[in-house]
Write an enzyme that holds these catalytic residues in place. Sequence first.
Site, mmCIF file in Angstrom:
data_model
loop_
_atom_site.group_PDB
_atom_site.id
_atom_site.type_symbol
_atom_site.label_atom_id
_atom_site.label_comp_id
_atom_site.label_asym_id
_atom_site.label_seq_id
_atom_site.Cartn_x
_atom_site.Cartn_y
_atom_site.Cartn_z
ATOM 1 C CG HIS A 19 42.397 26.759 37.779
ATOM 2 N ND1 HIS A 19 41.835 25.731 38.500
ATOM 3 C CD2 HIS A 19 42.705 27.720 38.698
ATOM 4 C CE1 HIS A 19 41.811 26.035 39.781
ATOM 5 N NE2 HIS A 19 42.336 27.247 39.931
ATOM 6 C CD GLU A 54 39.431 28.324 35.823
ATOM 7 O OE1 GLU A 54 39.916 27.905 34.745
ATOM 8 O OE2 GLU A 54 38.928 27.579 36.679
#
Length: 262
Positions: A35, A100
């Site tokens: 992500h 992330e």
Amino acid sequence: MKTFTPDSSIASDVIPSPNHGDRNNGRVADMILLHYTGMPDVEGAIAQLCTPGTDVSAHYIVLEDGRIVQSVPEAKRAWHAGVSSWAGEDDINSCSIGVEIINRGHDWGYPDFPSRQIAAVIALCRGIMLRRKIAAHRVLAHSDVAPARKKDPGEKFPWHLLANSGVGHWVQPAPIVRGETLKLGLISDDVANMQAALAKYGYNVPIHGKFDGPTMEVVTAFQRHFRPARVDGIADHSTMSTLHALLASLPADAMTTVTAAK
């Protein structure tokens, strides 16, 4: 808040997040999902992922300078994928490790990913793949599993560099040339064949022969990951050739069984 021992030896810090639970049905992680944070500053992104009540988290956060923070133990189910699907699996959180990557994203200028950060992502993913025996083609983008909702990590993310180090599945994209295209509104066997090919790779797309909105979203997600030179949701020769080359390079037992819509 209770801390834990990092799973990765290259994690430079632990900032525990309370936003996690047990993996459902005894599922073990066999996917890595990448992500971007999509927030304007680092502090806000980390707070969002590590604060009670936000209902989001990830196992790892990779900072722009290459530092890696672990927030959820790999054995636990982090809350990073949301409503998503891949290869018939709908509980992506239970089967994945969420990473992330600090980047402001499309809504905040979408800067390039620094080379130190990408090197850290590669090293982190290689370690996870080795520990958990995760196949290269199971390293995916958030946009792959949620094409209607997500763009991350986006077309600037250098998947080819990851693949050069054994992380992720990649073929050299076919050049963009003039020619016939499949686009929104078209109904044909060619569209059905394209939908079937995308579904074989793992995308959640119906196979009914109509190039509808959901089909365009999946084509766009495919382009962001595998043919990033032009992301427009139109299935041109380059997109289709790249898709078929990917399928040809995928192990036969890795392809998803697909069924045409009635």
